[in-house]
Scaffold this motif. Structure first.
Motif, PDB file in Angstrom:
ATOM      1  N   THR A  12       0.976  -1.126   0.000  1.00  8.61           N
ATOM      2  CA  THR A  12       0.000   0.000   0.000  1.00  8.61           C
ATOM      3  C   THR A  12       0.933   1.076   0.000  1.00  8.61           C
ATOM      4  N   MET A  13       0.184   0.965  -0.587  1.00 11.46           N
ATOM      5  CA  MET A  13       1.312   1.862  -0.770  1.00 11.46           C
ATOM      6  C   MET A  13       1.535   2.615   0.514  1.00 11.46           C
ATOM      7  N   THR A  14       2.796   2.678   1.103  1.00 12.09           N
ATOM      8  CA  THR A  14       3.115   3.422   2.310  1.00 12.09           C
ATOM      9  C   THR A  14       3.828   4.685   1.930  1.00 12.09           C
ATOM     10  N   ASP A  15       4.098   5.529   2.950  1.00 12.87           N
ATOM     11  CA  ASP A  15       4.582   6.853   2.650  1.00 12.87           C
ATOM     12  C   ASP A  15       6.004   7.043   3.133  1.00 12.87           C
ATOM     13  N   ASP A  16       6.666   8.095   2.618  1.00 10.61           N
ATOM     14  CA  ASP A  16       7.933   8.610   3.099  1.00 10.61           C
ATOM     15  C   ASP A  16       8.954   7.541   3.411  1.00 10.61           C
ATOM     16  N   GLY A  17       9.330   6.836   2.380  1.00 14.14           N
ATOM     17  CA  GLY A  17      10.456   5.929   2.499  1.00 14.14           C
ATOM     18  C   GLY A  17      10.091   4.503   2.766  1.00 14.14           C
ATOM     19  N   ALA A  18       8.816   4.197   2.967  1.00 17.11           N
ATOM     20  CA  ALA A  18       8.444   2.809   3.225  1.00 17.11           C
ATOM     21  C   ALA A  18       8.471   2.023   1.933  1.00 17.11           C
ATOM     22  N   ASN A  19       8.752   0.719   2.015  1.00 11.52           N
ATOM     23  CA  ASN A  19       8.758  -0.122   0.824  1.00 11.52           C
ATOM     24  C   ASN A  19       7.363  -0.236   0.261  1.00 11.52           C
ATOM     25  N   MET A  20       7.246  -0.309  -1.056  1.00 15.40           N
ATOM     26  CA  MET A  20       5.952  -0.461  -1.709  1.00 15.40           C
ATOM     27  C   MET A  20       5.563  -1.930  -1.715  1.00 15.40           C
ATOM     28  N   THR A  21       4.287  -2.197  -1.523  1.00 15.73           N
ATOM     29  CA  THR A  21       3.816  -3.573  -1.516  1.00 15.73           C
ATOM     30  C   THR A  21       3.501  -4.037  -2.903  1.00 15.73           C
ATOM     31  N   ASP A  22       2.979  -5.287  -2.981  1.00 16.62           N
ATOM     32  CA  ASP A  22       2.554  -5.892  -4.252  1.00 16.62           C
ATOM     33  C   ASP A  22       3.693  -5.975  -5.255  1.00 16.62           C
ATOM     34  N   GLY A  23       4.918  -6.197  -4.758  1.00 15.47           N
ATOM     35  CA  GLY A  23       6.016  -6.472  -5.660  1.00 15.47           C
ATOM     36  C   GLY A  23       6.699  -5.249  -6.215  1.00 15.47           C
ATOM     37  N   VAL A  76       8.967  15.256   3.490  1.00 16.24           N
ATOM     38  CA  VAL A  76       9.687  13.995   3.314  1.00 16.24           C
ATOM     39  C   VAL A  76      10.896  14.002   4.230  1.00 16.24           C
ATOM     40  N   ASN A  77      11.121  12.894   4.937  1.00 15.34           N
ATOM     41  CA  ASN A  77      12.265  12.882   5.856  1.00 15.34           C
ATOM     42  C   ASN A  77      13.578  13.000   5.094  1.00 15.34           C
ATOM     43  N   VAL A  78      14.587  13.491   5.774  1.00 11.70           N
ATOM     44  CA  VAL A  78      15.837  13.882   5.122  1.00 11.70           C
ATOM     45  C   VAL A  78      16.482  12.720   4.381  1.00 11.70           C
ATOM     46  N   LYS A  79      16.538  11.555   5.004  1.00  9.76           N
ATOM     47  CA  LYS A  79      17.190  10.401   4.359  1.00  9.76           C
ATOM     48  C   LYS A  79      16.445  10.000   3.093  1.00  9.76           C
TER      49      LYS A  79
END
Length: 379
Positions: A12-23, A76-79
């Motif tokens: 699910t898309m997640t936010d701010d640096g999280a890995n995207m799901t569904d491949g 968006v976080n700095v990293k």
């Protein structure tokens, strides 16, 4: 040679640096998931401009995060920001190629992607969706893929920056690819079921069973199916429905190679029919049925006295050809209106987000192209 199935079996898309799901985190550097390479052009030049999808894949974030990094970097976080900017620089990505925006700033525009605008089915879907859009003060952009899966994906990517939502009619893309697009824009599919995506479809099974039952009543013992592309979800549904109906009624089922779109492949499919003819045939759609009728006439086989013939879709062609074509009537106007209504409700936040597939019923229309089986079998 045609395939054959007897009455006792079926082939699910997640936010701010999280890995995207569904491949999405399995994307290659070109923005393609390894399981969906077939959906991408094989001859894409290396010099093609980088897209937001490419940057998202390289930075291991969502396209939404890439958009935010360029438009509102403070969110968006700095990293993550550093990773996105580095990936964009390395890939030569130009942010002006995408127009990111907040969801509340709607453009009032949907994109409808169809497989063939020359097919009356696509044109009628477009008209019904346009009417619903106009009633809701939305515009509609219609795109024709010309039955090319690679073009379909390219068209969708080009449309994303400019539209609020996307409708895919008879899409040839994989379920995984469609779900990825649905993560970026609200999306609905017509005549297809995709898990997690708003799906609206016509169930042809009962009406095809009615057609097969009528053929049996008229004395036919064999039915040939002239199929569409393997990538067509509708083709799979129709094939299974006809096989099941033939098995139930005790009729022999045969199948030719793909007959759609109507071109050289159709000629090969029709020739395969002649190699093992049956007294009845059902075509993937009315275009195939009409072309097959002309083919039969050219080979001195008359419809319906020697071959009974049924199309699918019930386009206007069925009423003006001779003999008038029996067909499966698909409720295209209702399908289009329901699809547009659902996606606009979602954009305007007036729905509960329910993605339960919407199922509508087709209808068998009996006209002049079917008759009693000939006394002397063609077998």
């Amino acid at each position: 040679m045609p395939d054959e199935v007897t009455a006792g079996g079926t082939t699910t898309m997640t936010d701010d640096g999280a890995n995207m799901t569904d491949g999405m985190n399995d994307y290659t550097k070109n923005g393609t998931n390894a399981s969906d390479k077939a959906d991408m052009p094989h001859n894409t030049p290396i010099s093609d401009p980088a897209t937001i999808w490419d940057v998202a894949a390289a930075a291991n974030v969502s396209p939404t995060t890439v958009s935010r990094a360029f438009r509102q970097p403070s969110r968006v976080n700095v990293k993550t920001l550093g990773r996105v900017l580095e990936a964009a620089k390395r890939l030569g990505y130009r942010s002006e190629s995408i127009i990111p925006r907040e969801e509340k700033h709607l453009r009032g525009l949907l994109a409808l992607v169809v497989t063939d605008l020359e097919n009356p089915v696509s044109a009628q879907f477009a008209r019904s969706i346009q009417r619903e859009c106009a009633a809701r003060n939305f515009g509609l952009m219609v795109c024709d893929t010309e039955e090319d899966k690679a073009s379909e994906l390219a068209i969708i990517k080009r449309s994303i920056p400019h539209v609020d939502g996307i409708i895919l009619s008879a899409s040839r893309l994989s379920d995984a690819t469609i779900r990825k697009v649905a993560q970026v824009r609200p999306l609905a599919v017509i005549n297809r079921i995709v898990g997690g995506v708003q799906s609206v479809y016509a169930d042809d099974g009962p009406s095809l069973a009615d057609a097969v039952r009528e053929l049996k009543r008229l004395g036919h013992q064999q039915v040939t199916y002239l199929p569409g592309p393997d990538s067509s979800w509708q083709n799979g549904l129709r094939t299974n429905a006809i096989i099941t109906a033939c098995k139930r009624e005790g009729l022999k089922f045969r199948r030719t190679p793909c007959a759609y779109p109507v071109d050289e492949r159709s000629a090969d499919a029709f020739a395969a029919y002649l190699a093992r003819p049956t007294t009845a045939a059902i075509a993937f759609n009315d275009d195939v049925a009409y072309a097959f009728m002309l083919f039969l006439e050219a080979h001195r086989l008359r419809v319906p006295w020697q071959v009974s013939l049924i199309g699918i879709d019930d386009t206007p062609k069925c009423e003006i050809c001779t003999p008038k074509m029996s067909s499966i009537r698909v409720p295209r106007r209702a399908l289009g209106e329901a699809t547009a209504s659902r996606i606009i409700d979602r954009l305007l936040h007036v729905s509960d987000g329910d993605l339960t597939p919407i199922r509508m019923q087709s209808e068998f229309v009996n006209r002049d192209s079917i008759a009693a089986a000939p006394a002397s079998s063609m077998m």
